[in-house]
Scaffold this motif. Structure first.
Motif, mmCIF file in Angstrom:
data_model
loop_
_atom_site.group_PDB
_atom_site.id
_atom_site.type_symbol
_atom_site.label_atom_id
_atom_site.label_comp_id
_atom_site.label_asym_id
_atom_site.label_seq_id
_atom_site.Cartn_x
_atom_site.Cartn_y
_atom_site.Cartn_z
ATOM 1 N N LYS A 194 30.343 6.212 13.509
ATOM 2 C CA LYS A 194 29.884 7.081 14.595
ATOM 3 C C LYS A 194 30.472 8.479 14.492
ATOM 4 O O LYS A 194 29.776 9.468 14.679
ATOM 5 N N VAL A 195 31.772 8.572 14.234
ATOM 6 C CA VAL A 195 32.475 9.852 14.265
ATOM 7 C C VAL A 195 32.618 10.393 12.851
ATOM 8 O O VAL A 195 33.150 9.735 11.967
ATOM 9 N N GLY A 196 32.131 11.613 12.628
ATOM 10 C CA GLY A 196 32.277 12.248 11.323
ATOM 11 C C GLY A 196 31.502 11.571 10.222
ATOM 12 O O GLY A 196 31.881 11.643 9.055
ATOM 13 N N GLY A 197 30.385 10.958 10.558
ATOM 14 C CA GLY A 197 29.638 10.186 9.574
ATOM 15 C C GLY A 197 28.428 10.886 8.988
ATOM 16 O O GLY A 197 27.570 10.222 8.394
ATOM 17 N N VAL A 198 28.335 12.212 9.139
ATOM 18 C CA VAL A 198 27.154 12.940 8.676
ATOM 19 C C VAL A 198 27.585 14.165 7.867
ATOM 20 O O VAL A 198 28.513 14.887 8.255
ATOM 21 N N ILE A 199 26.913 14.386 6.740
ATOM 22 C CA ILE A 199 27.064 15.604 5.948
ATOM 23 C C ILE A 199 25.669 16.174 5.707
ATOM 24 O O ILE A 199 24.780 15.459 5.241
ATOM 25 N N ASP A 200 25.472 17.450 6.028
ATOM 26 C CA ASP A 200 24.209 18.129 5.752
ATOM 27 C C ASP A 200 24.405 19.072 4.572
ATOM 28 O O ASP A 200 25.373 19.852 4.545
#
Length: 310
Positions: A194-200
């Motif tokens: 949930k936390v910090g689980g995305v990189i664009d």
């Protein structure tokens, strides 16, 4: 179970007192560690986070009093995005207007409401409104109510000339997978984080290379549960990508290795252990200046040159 995603983001700022005022009073983050840059002990290293000082919520700064402004460019983190409850975007928009924080109008990105803004050094930040985060850990300073408080990182975006080599590291080493595309953005996410689980990844060929300075992100750190998990990531980097890291460095609150990924962004792999309560009680985080054992003998000299924060 291994939890992947961001551990922390470290940036460069101008004066320490101004930095503390913005991230503590304006954004309401908790100062979870007040220490020094281990490689330059004449300056602070300030850590902000949530109530638990949990990995995935930690934003850190090297504040140099006379730092010159950086220049955004290829090979750098473009924007650091934090999570707030879905209904809080209106609150933050009004708060930024009242406090004179430079910001853009709320916009949709991958179907989510995003409010982009800048700190006093020009660092690019954003808040994304999400449903279901209300019960997650938070910290409230500066009169910010619980229903509006920040809940750790959502993502970072990286500005690159070519996404594919960086994507290979994200997927093979850090457990991300491509989930969506929108314009020049390619989104990678870690399932179940949930936390910090995305990189664009934003592809922008032809831009000038980044120049580090105040307002620049120095590096981003990915989570490793422990030394063994970190060693496995290092092995994959060497065997699958021919990338070597630094030796492991003890940062007191985590153990780290560093490397330049193919797009030239500085990546770190940081262990979750031992955590920020290793040298002071959890209830008192950020109150006292903490120094590594090797610098304790020089405390008086260090304290004499550090600017006052009160």
């Amino acid at each position: 179970m291994q939890i992947n995603g961001l551990h922390h983001v470290t940036a460069i700022s101008g004066p320490a007192r101004r930095n503390l005022d913005f991230y503590g009073r304006v954004l309401g983050l908790r100062l979870v560690k007040k220490t020094v840059n281990f490689d330059d002990p004449g300056t602070y290293h300030l850590y902000y986070g949530d109530a638990d000082a949990a990995p995935g919520s930690i934003l850190t700064f090297f504040p140099w009093e006379h730092a010159t402004p950086g220049r955004l460019g290829i090979g750098e983190t473009q924007e650091t995005v934090c999570r707030v409850p879905e209904g809080a975007i209106g609150f933050w928009t009004h708060r930024f207007v009242e406090l004179g924080v430079p910001h853009e109008a709320p916009a949709k990105r991958f179907g989510e409401s995003v409010l982009s803004f800048r700190d006093p050094d020009g660092m690019r930040l954003a808040l994304v409104g999400l449903s279901g985060v209300e019960t997650e850990p938070y910290w409230t300073e500066g009169g910010i109510a619980a229903e509006n408080a920040i809940r750790g990182f959502h993502s970072v975006s990286l500005l690159l000339a070519d996404a594919a080599p960086t994507a290979a590291i994200l997927t093979d080493v850090f457990g991300f997978a491509e989930t969506a595309r929108e314009g020049a953005l390619i989104r990678y996410a870690v399932e179940g984080t949930k936390v910090g689980g995305v990189i664009d990844l934003r592809v922008a060929g032809g831009f000038l290379p980044a120049r580090q300075g105040a307002g620049s992100v120095h590096h981003i750190a990915f989570r490793a549960a422990d030394d063994a998990a970190q060693e496995e990531m290092v092995r994959r980097l060497v065997e699958n990508h021919r990338i070597r890291t630094t030796e492991q460095r003890d940062r007191n609150y985590f153990r780290s290795v560093y490397f330049r990924e193919p797009g030239h962004v500085l990546f770190e792999i940081a262990t979750d252990v031992p955590g920020f309560a290793v040298d002071e009680p959890a209830a008192e985080l950020g109150r006292a200046l903490k120094l590594p054992a090797g610098l304790e003998a020089h405390r008086a000299q260090i304290e004499a040159v550090l600017p006052a924060l009160d």
